[in-house]
Design a protein around this motif. Structure first.
Motif, mmCIF file in Angstrom:
data_model
loop_
_atom_site.group_PDB
_atom_site.id
_atom_site.type_symbol
_atom_site.label_atom_id
_atom_site.label_comp_id
_atom_site.label_asym_id
_atom_site.label_seq_id
_atom_site.Cartn_x
_atom_site.Cartn_y
_atom_site.Cartn_z
ATOM 1 N N ASN B 160 -45.854 52.813 12.492
ATOM 2 C CA ASN B 160 -45.225 51.551 12.143
ATOM 3 C C ASN B 160 -44.992 50.691 13.382
ATOM 4 O OD1 ASN B 160 -42.888 52.540 13.297
ATOM 5 N ND2 ASN B 160 -42.162 53.388 11.356
ATOM 6 N N ARG B 161 -44.542 49.454 13.142
ATOM 7 C CA ARG B 161 -44.523 48.457 14.224
ATOM 8 C C ARG B 161 -43.612 48.845 15.399
ATOM 9 N NH1 ARG B 161 -42.797 43.132 11.209
ATOM 10 N NH2 ARG B 161 -44.118 43.988 9.580
ATOM 11 N N SER B 162 -42.502 49.501 15.115
ATOM 12 C CA SER B 162 -41.615 49.826 16.237
ATOM 13 C C SER B 162 -42.214 50.938 17.108
ATOM 14 C CB SER B 162 -40.210 50.185 15.746
ATOM 15 O OG SER B 162 -40.278 51.257 14.861
ATOM 16 N N GLU B 163 -42.926 51.846 16.452
ATOM 17 C CA GLU B 163 -43.614 52.885 17.234
ATOM 18 C C GLU B 163 -44.674 52.257 18.136
ATOM 19 O OE1 GLU B 163 -43.852 56.854 14.492
ATOM 20 O OE2 GLU B 163 -44.850 55.109 13.684
ATOM 21 N N ILE B 164 -45.381 51.250 17.595
ATOM 22 C CA ILE B 164 -46.436 50.596 18.372
ATOM 23 C C ILE B 164 -45.825 49.803 19.527
ATOM 24 C CG2 ILE B 164 -48.309 48.890 18.267
ATOM 25 C CD1 ILE B 164 -48.659 49.828 15.281
ATOM 26 N N ARG B 165 -44.678 49.143 19.258
ATOM 27 C CA ARG B 165 -44.010 48.413 20.335
ATOM 28 C C ARG B 165 -43.626 49.369 21.468
ATOM 29 N NH1 ARG B 165 -38.282 47.040 18.893
ATOM 30 N NH2 ARG B 165 -38.336 49.297 19.089
ATOM 31 N N ASP B 166 -43.024 50.492 21.100
ATOM 32 C CA ASP B 166 -42.614 51.458 22.133
ATOM 33 C C ASP B 166 -43.819 51.968 22.922
ATOM 34 O OD1 ASP B 166 -40.109 51.073 21.179
ATOM 35 O OD2 ASP B 166 -40.002 52.968 20.053
ATOM 36 N N LEU B 167 -44.903 52.202 22.185
ATOM 37 C CA LEU B 167 -46.130 52.681 22.818
ATOM 38 C C LEU B 167 -46.669 51.652 23.818
ATOM 39 C CD1 LEU B 167 -48.517 54.747 22.867
ATOM 40 C CD2 LEU B 167 -49.546 53.385 21.037
ATOM 41 N N PHE B 168 -46.733 50.385 23.401
ATOM 42 C CA PHE B 168 -47.244 49.328 24.276
ATOM 43 C C PHE B 168 -46.336 49.151 25.503
ATOM 44 C CE2 PHE B 168 -50.128 46.634 21.270
ATOM 45 C CZ PHE B 168 -50.924 47.748 21.088
ATOM 46 N N ARG B 169 -45.031 49.239 25.267
ATOM 47 C CA ARG B 169 -44.085 49.083 26.390
ATOM 48 C C ARG B 169 -44.290 50.142 27.461
ATOM 49 N NH1 ARG B 169 -38.295 48.059 23.524
ATOM 50 N NH2 ARG B 169 -38.325 45.783 23.414
ATOM 51 N N SER B 170 -44.730 51.319 27.017
ATOM 52 C CA SER B 170 -44.884 52.385 28.012
ATOM 53 C C SER B 170 -46.323 52.465 28.533
ATOM 54 C CB SER B 170 -44.461 53.722 27.401
ATOM 55 O OG SER B 170 -45.328 54.056 26.352
ATOM 56 N N THR B 171 -47.203 51.587 28.029
ATOM 57 C CA THR B 171 -48.599 51.662 28.495
ATOM 58 C C THR B 171 -49.118 50.293 28.950
ATOM 59 O OG1 THR B 171 -49.329 51.474 26.194
ATOM 60 C CG2 THR B 171 -49.235 53.685 27.131
ATOM 61 N N ILE B 172 -49.733 49.551 28.036
ATOM 62 C CA ILE B 172 -50.453 48.333 28.433
ATOM 63 C C ILE B 172 -49.547 47.145 28.708
ATOM 64 C CG2 ILE B 172 -52.590 48.962 27.252
ATOM 65 C CD1 ILE B 172 -51.715 47.004 25.011
ATOM 66 N N ALA B 173 -48.276 47.211 28.254
ATOM 67 C CA ALA B 173 -47.368 46.072 28.461
ATOM 68 C C ALA B 173 -46.133 46.544 29.205
ATOM 69 C CB ALA B 173 -47.002 45.442 27.121
ATOM 70 N N ARG B 174 -46.351 47.369 30.210
ATOM 71 C CA ARG B 174 -45.233 47.965 30.959
ATOM 72 C C ARG B 174 -44.393 46.853 31.595
ATOM 73 N NH1 ARG B 174 -47.668 52.486 33.826
ATOM 74 N NH2 ARG B 174 -47.459 53.629 31.892
ATOM 75 N N GLY B 175 -43.086 46.956 31.371
ATOM 76 C CA GLY B 175 -42.177 46.005 32.012
ATOM 77 C C GLY B 175 -42.103 44.660 31.315
ATOM 78 N N GLN B 176 -42.879 44.474 30.239
ATOM 79 C CA GLN B 176 -42.837 43.174 29.551
ATOM 80 C C GLN B 176 -41.849 43.199 28.392
ATOM 81 O OE1 GLN B 176 -46.755 41.837 28.308
ATOM 82 N NE2 GLN B 176 -47.638 42.698 30.158
ATOM 83 N N GLU B 177 -41.252 42.024 28.136
ATOM 84 C CA GLU B 177 -40.446 41.885 26.927
ATOM 85 C C GLU B 177 -41.402 41.889 25.739
ATOM 86 O OE1 GLU B 177 -37.139 41.652 26.045
ATOM 87 O OE2 GLU B 177 -36.989 42.521 28.054
ATOM 88 N N LEU B 178 -41.101 42.657 24.729
ATOM 89 C CA LEU B 178 -42.012 42.741 23.591
ATOM 90 C C LEU B 178 -41.202 43.067 22.342
ATOM 91 C CD1 LEU B 178 -45.117 42.621 23.238
ATOM 92 C CD2 LEU B 178 -45.144 45.105 23.421
ATOM 93 N N SER B 179 -41.364 42.245 21.295
ATOM 94 C CA SER B 179 -40.677 42.557 20.043
ATOM 95 C C SER B 179 -41.620 43.371 19.166
ATOM 96 C CB SER B 179 -40.269 41.272 19.323
ATOM 97 O OG SER B 179 -41.379 40.738 18.631
ATOM 98 N N ASP B 180 -41.173 43.729 17.978
ATOM 99 C CA ASP B 180 -42.057 44.506 17.114
ATOM 100 C C ASP B 180 -42.786 43.611 16.107
ATOM 101 O OD1 ASP B 180 -40.072 43.878 15.369
ATOM 102 O OD2 ASP B 180 -39.513 45.961 14.898
#
Lengths: 211, 491
Positions: B160-180
């Motif tokens: 689901n979207r929150s899992e994907i947000r967490d995944l992106f935050r720890s990989t391709i969008a490290r350090g970026q603000e990102l909503s779900d």
């Protein structure tokens, strides 16, 4: 070595199908020609484009460049890429137009706001425009990298059905062909549709009444 | 290299069913796509004619596969491409790895492709220090999460979207603000992948269709990642299963109608790319086509199983399958899940490696009804079950029971005796109105379902009793009626 692999594979295939019966001939009893009248087919094209979030502008040859100018203004398009052979008559005044001649570098293309192309043929039933690298269409990269795609479709280029379009481009089969139906989209996250992923985020189709 | 046996479906399915989030996601996804497909298929008045044409074209392809492959090879070579033949996964991976190594790059971009999943190309490339970046959004998500696809069409549908947000935050969008918000998540992926596309020198794709007549390869997609890979890099490598051939360009008229409507439930997918070899000044200037067998000729040799190769990977059968809709794709343990996976995987890998998959079905037939090329999946499922049973040991409990039953059913006397015996014996197992637990190996039957007990009186016994009662009281209602009929017949 590759030759022997090929021989082995072909031998296995031949052995596998040796006893297979000759299948019935293909019955082409599906529709290959749209019986609907021209007005209905064109209305269907517009409706299907709108359904897939493309925008549609109906215009005439005389009005085309003014419509393009208006569109550029609305969409804040300042740098517009053009295939080599897009006619000057399409071009709006006051717009910085970059011809792909000599071929533009990728990064320059990326810095453009939009591309303006023609098309080879369009399909009403599916809301599809087809580019085959022919007249006014340019290289594939032109309609891929810029954020917006403005496409001029002459009403006479619209066919009703997929088989009619495939027949129309058959001769161009050796060239790179792209079928475009709406802007790029994904439904990969919880099936929620997002328009504009890697290809252009928006597609505007200008339909020119030419007959 | 002998294939490793897959995990057994019943155990894997049980684990999947315990995951309520997964079940909810799968239920939503399959029912949504199922409805979309039904809507757009209903628009097409000649849908059945198209299905028949699709099936007939594929039958012809299989019957003349050798000729079409040679024709395709010649056409691709004429158009400036190179063609490679690969017997199995190892050969295909070696060919591709060699091509990539010759270019000197250590990173390639990839278009979503089931054939490359099947041969585990990414892993093979990684062993040679080459990183393969998946560019389809869902494929990227599962690659970053080190997971496996759960659906042919929407591989990350289990997340689901929150899992994907967490995944992106720890990989391709490290350090970026990102909503779900899916729009924002897609934008993050676009940002990351755009740089990959712009710098990649080699791309690898699969193929939806390969046209023998013209040497054209066709790739169908939605996001534009396919177009990026097929257009920007200098070198393009396409891996195509040998069954993906179509004889002529005009056959696209059939398949470009069948595939999008069956797959995403769209009238047409956003982008379809068709190319032949290389085109000076437009797109990759080096093109390699790898023709992959990897078990396909074994499938081709099987009279009944052959039709499995008609599959165009639309995934319509997944979305209508009552089993798949509940378990999701992971339970199948194979690259190809759902009804088509249940028949394709055992045939590709060898039936011993996946012998529980033909049983992962209720045989309801919904898959056959929606298949755009009319693959009779229930027929192949039953056929494969038959093969598994044939191969099973004579001491297999099911076989023993069936042999005994056959013996009993062959004689009315033995049948009646067995009934009598069972009627007496069953009383130990009846709880409430049903038998809910059988003893010994028979327990397998009652794990998931109750059994109706044998009634106190069989129809046979009842009829006998009724006849004897009628003899005793000749005037009784229904008996007099039957005697009237007899009299009429006598006249």
């Amino acid at each position: 070595m590759s030759e022997s692999v090929k021989a082995i594979m072909l031998a296995r295939i031949r052995q596998a199908i040796a006893a297979a019966p000759e299948p019935e001939p293909v019955q082409p009893d599906f529709q290959v020609h749209d019986e609907r009248d021209v007005a209905t087919i064109r209305a269907d094209f517009t409706q299907n484009l709108l359904d897939y979030k493309a925008s549609v502008i109906n215009t005439t040859a005389a009005e085309l460049s003014r419509q393009i100018a208006e569109l550029c203004l609305q969409e804040r398009i300042q740098r517009l890429v053009l295939p080599v052979d897009v006619p000057v008559s399409w071009l709006p005044a006051h717009i910085q137009a970059l011809r792909d001649d000599p071929p533009l570098a990728l990064r320059d293309l990326d810095a453009c706001d939009a591309v303006l192309t023609g098309c080879a043929v369009a399909i009403a039933r599916t809301g599809t425009i087809i580019l085959d690298g022919g007249e006014r269409q340019g290289r594939r990269i032109l309609s891929l990298v810029p954020d917006r795609h403005l496409c001029v479709v002459y009403a006479s280029q619209i066919v009703g059905l997929v088989p009619e379009a495939i027949a129309a481009i058959q001769e161009r089969a050796g060239h790179p062909i792209t079928l475009i139906s709406g802007p790029s989209a994904t439904s990969d996250i919880e099936l929620s549709r997002v328009e504009g992923v890697h290809g252009p985020r928006s597609l505007s189709v200008l339909i020119v009444q030419d007959r | 290299m002998p294939a490793r046996a897959l995990p057994m479906f019943p155990q894997a399915a049980k684990r999947a069913l315990e995951n309520t989030q997964l079940r909810r996601n799968m239920g939503n996804a399959t029912s949504t796509i199922r409805q979309k497909r039904a809507n757009v298929v209903a628009e097409v008045v000649d849908w059945e004619a198209l299905r028949s044409a699709g099936s007939a074209i594929k039958q012809r392809v299989m019957r003349h596969l050798d000729e079409y492959l040679l024709q395709l090879e010649a056409a691709v070579q004429r158009a400036g491409g190179q063609v490679h033949w690969a017997n199995d996964a190892a050969e295909a991976n070696r060919i591709i790895t060699d091509i990539v190594r010759a270019t000197g790059v250590e990173r390639v971009v990839k278009v979503k492709s089931m054939a490359t999943d099947e041969i585990q190309l990414n892993e093979a490339l990684a062993r040679h220090g080459i990183q393969a970046i998946e560019t389809d959004l869902a494929e990227l998500i599962i690659q970053l999460a080190h997971e496996k696809s759960s659906h042919i069409l929407v591989p990350a549908i289990h997340k689901n979207r929150s899992e994907i947000r967490d995944l992106f935050r720890s990989t391709i969008a490290r350090g970026q603000e990102l909503s779900d918000n899916p729009k924002e998540l897609a934008a993050a992926a676009r940002h990351y992948l755009r740089e990959q596309f712009f710098t990649a020198q080699v791309a690898i794709s699969g193929a939806n269709f390969g046209i023998a007549e013209t040497g054209s390869i066709c790739v169908v997609e939605s996001e534009g990642n396919g177009r990026m890979c097929l257009t920007l890099p200098q070198t393009l490598i396409t891996v195509m299963g040998i069954e993906k051939i179509l004889p002529s360009f005009e056959d696209l008229a059939v398949f470009l109608q069948l595939l999008p409507r069956s797959s995403t439930g769209e009238r047409m997918n956003p982008y379809t790319s068709i190319w032949s070899g290389v085109t000076p000044g437009d797109g990759p200037q080096t093109f390699h086509l790898v023709l992959l067998d990897n078990g396909r000729t074994n499938v081709l040799a099987d009279e009944v199983g052959r039709q499995t190769l008609h599959c165009i990977r639309c995934s319509a059968c997944l979305n209508v399958c009552p089993v798949y809709a509940r378990t999701g794709g992971h339970a199948y343990g194979s690259v190809y899940p759902g009804p088509i996976g249940a028949i394709l995987t055992p045939q590709l890998l060898g039936i011993e490696q996946a012998k529980s998959l033909p049983y992962a079905s209720t045989l309801c037939g919904a898959c056959y009804e929606v298949c755009p090329v009319k693959i009779n999946i229930p027929e192949v499922l039953l056929y494969l079950r038959g093969k598994i049973t044939e191969k099973a040991s004579a001491l297999n409990p099911e076989k023993v029971v069936m042999r005994q039953l056959a013996h009993i059913f062959a004689s009315p006397r033995r049948y009646a005796q067995a009934q009598q015996l069972a009627r007496t014996g069953q009383s130990f197992f009846i709880h409430g109105q049903v038998i809910d637990r059988l003893p010994g190996p028979l327990a397998a039957w009652t794990v998931a379902r109750d059994l109706a007990p044998i009634p106190k009186q069989s129809f046979h016994d009842w009829w006998k009793q009724r006849q004897s009662e009628q003899v005793q009281e000749p005037g009784a209602g229904s008996a007099s009626m039957s005697s009237t009929i007899n009299q009429q017949e006598d006249q």
